[in-house]
Design a protein around this motif. Sequence first.
Motif, PDB file in Angstrom:
ATOM      1  N   VAL A  21      37.147  42.570  47.437  1.00 22.87           N
ATOM      2  CA  VAL A  21      37.764  43.291  48.550  1.00 22.87           C
ATOM      3  C   VAL A  21      39.226  42.895  48.720  1.00 22.87           C
ATOM      4  O   VAL A  21      39.998  43.587  49.395  1.00 22.87           O
ATOM      5  N   SER A  22      39.616  41.785  48.114  1.00 17.63           N
ATOM      6  CA  SER A  22      40.969  41.258  48.286  1.00 17.63           C
ATOM      7  C   SER A  22      41.283  40.289  47.157  1.00 17.63           C
ATOM      8  O   SER A  22      40.396  39.868  46.411  1.00 17.63           O
ATOM      9  N   GLU A  23      42.572  39.941  47.055  1.00 15.85           N
ATOM     10  CA  GLU A  23      43.025  38.873  46.156  1.00 15.85           C
ATOM     11  C   GLU A  23      43.688  37.815  47.021  1.00 15.85           C
ATOM     12  O   GLU A  23      44.477  38.142  47.909  1.00 15.85           O
ATOM     13  N   ALA A  24      43.375  36.538  46.748  1.00 19.20           N
ATOM     14  CA  ALA A  24      43.769  35.489  47.680  1.00 19.20           C
ATOM     15  C   ALA A  24      44.322  34.264  46.968  1.00 19.20           C
ATOM     16  O   ALA A  24      43.876  33.894  45.884  1.00 19.20           O
ATOM     17  N   LEU A  25      45.303  33.635  47.624  1.00  5.55           N
ATOM     18  CA  LEU A  25      45.849  32.349  47.216  1.00  5.55           C
ATOM     19  C   LEU A  25      45.552  31.347  48.330  1.00  5.55           C
ATOM     20  O   LEU A  25      45.618  31.693  49.514  1.00  5.55           O
ATOM     21  N   TYR A  26      45.234  30.112  47.951  1.00  2.00           N
ATOM     22  CA  TYR A  26      44.849  29.090  48.926  1.00  2.00           C
ATOM     23  C   TYR A  26      45.735  27.866  48.782  1.00  2.00           C
ATOM     24  O   TYR A  26      45.910  27.334  47.675  1.00  2.00           O
ATOM     25  N   ILE A  27      46.278  27.413  49.902  1.00  2.00           N
ATOM     26  CA  ILE A  27      47.086  26.200  49.921  1.00  2.00           C
ATOM     27  C   ILE A  27      46.731  25.404  51.182  1.00  2.00           C
ATOM     28  O   ILE A  27      45.945  25.864  52.010  1.00  2.00           O
ATOM     29  N   SER A  28      47.307  24.213  51.311  1.00  2.00           N
ATOM     30  CA  SER A  28      47.145  23.404  52.519  1.00  2.00           C
ATOM     31  C   SER A  28      48.515  22.968  53.008  1.00  2.00           C
ATOM     32  O   SER A  28      49.424  22.718  52.205  1.00  2.00           O
ATOM     33  N   ILE A  70      46.543  33.081  51.856  1.00  2.00           N
ATOM     34  CA  ILE A  70      47.505  34.184  51.887  1.00  2.00           C
ATOM     35  C   ILE A  70      46.947  35.240  50.950  1.00  2.00           C
ATOM     36  O   ILE A  70      46.692  34.951  49.773  1.00  2.00           O
ATOM     37  N   TYR A  71      46.751  36.454  51.468  1.00  2.00           N
ATOM     38  CA  TYR A  71      46.010  37.423  50.664  1.00  2.00           C
ATOM     39  C   TYR A  71      46.484  38.851  50.886  1.00  2.00           C
ATOM     40  O   TYR A  71      47.220  39.141  51.826  1.00  2.00           O
ATOM     41  N   ALA A  72      46.034  39.719  49.991  1.00  2.00           N
ATOM     42  CA  ALA A  72      46.275  41.157  50.112  1.00  2.00           C
ATOM     43  C   ALA A  72      44.952  41.868  49.874  1.00  2.00           C
ATOM     44  O   ALA A  72      44.210  41.516  48.947  1.00  2.00           O
ATOM     45  N   ASP A  73      44.680  42.839  50.711  1.00  2.00           N
ATOM     46  CA  ASP A  73      43.431  43.603  50.577  1.00  2.00           C
ATOM     47  C   ASP A  73      43.548  44.667  49.495  1.00  2.00           C
ATOM     48  O   ASP A  73      44.622  45.237  49.266  1.00  2.00           O
ATOM     49  N   ARG A  74      42.414  44.964  48.883  1.00  2.00           N
ATOM     50  CA  ARG A  74      42.299  46.181  48.102  1.00  2.00           C
ATOM     51  C   ARG A  74      42.008  47.339  49.075  1.00  2.00           C
ATOM     52  O   ARG A  74      41.586  47.107  50.207  1.00  2.00           O
ATOM     53  N   PRO A  75      42.228  48.580  48.671  1.00  2.00           N
ATOM     54  CA  PRO A  75      41.935  49.705  49.564  1.00  2.00           C
ATOM     55  C   PRO A  75      40.479  49.689  50.024  1.00  2.00           C
ATOM     56  O   PRO A  75      39.583  49.340  49.262  1.00  2.00           O
ATOM     57  N   ARG A  76      40.256  50.071  51.280  1.00  2.00           N
ATOM     58  CA  ARG A  76      38.897  50.080  51.824  1.00  2.00           C
ATOM     59  C   ARG A  76      37.965  50.958  50.997  1.00  2.00           C
ATOM     60  O   ARG A  76      36.758  50.712  50.944  1.00  2.00           O
TER      61      ARG A  76
END
Length: 293
Positions: free
Chosen positions: A109-116, A125-131
């Motif tokens: 449903v999305s692509e995500a990056l993870y940091i602390s 920090i992420y961006a969604d794919r179209p619903r």
Amino acid sequence: MSISIHPDTTLGAVKLKISDLTQSLRFYTEVVGLRILEKTDASAALTADGKTALVLLEQIPDAIVAPERRRTTGLYHYALLLPNRKELGIVLKRLIAHRIPLGQADHLVSEALYISDPDNNGIEIYADRPRSEWKRDANGDYEMATDPVDWEGLLQEAGEEPITKGLPPETIMGHVHLHTVGIEESRAFYTGLLGFDVVGDYKQMRALFVSAGGYHHHLGLNIWAGIGAPAPSPRSTGLDYYTIVYPDSGTLSAALERLLAAGIAVDQQDGEAYVTDPSSVRIKLTTKLVHQN
């Protein structure tokens, strides 16, 4: 009678307790790409659009920096939602340039990056794919995964945009993911009282995802810190509160009435309210996206 939260309900600012404001401001402005909206000697409000606070920081005395792997309830991560994939690629370029350790996942449903951040507050920090591309399984749960992100594709999307370009003004608080004392306690509070809809009952991963308006999740609720995990020390860095933003005063009032009828303590202040969930997580309930802290 079951209730369903208003579909236009969203999330607002998260407030974090930190150990060193100068250190955190450098990280959040240079690495994450937020801007300072308001600042005092011990606190700051950070924004993407120059008007609305997304992250509130408060330096607390004698702070204990939370461990990287937590064993208490509270924040797992908060998630900043970008308007498109190109902006996520720019963030990736910036994280690489700053040599920031990061995780990543293609959730379908999305692509995500993870940091602390410097106090081990988790950030997605992420961006969604179209619903139109989101899929549900036979149980009605959104189909999600933790596949590898297409790094090269993201970097190509970013093109020649400079890494000094901050987060775009369309950035919003997409979701908040919490360590809880138990799934059923969280379900009773977040669905039974607040009315969030279950969109992911992921027993195999010991997590429950809930949302408003059919979103893939506004809240993630897990037991990865252990069933019955204790609340963190008041001196620990971490989440002070997160914000639920109702579309109007009527929907907010109805929610407060349900909470009070259930014996939940409600601290009401100037049209806003603060409550605490079963996992000792404080929540601000409001109808306003503002930078008050």
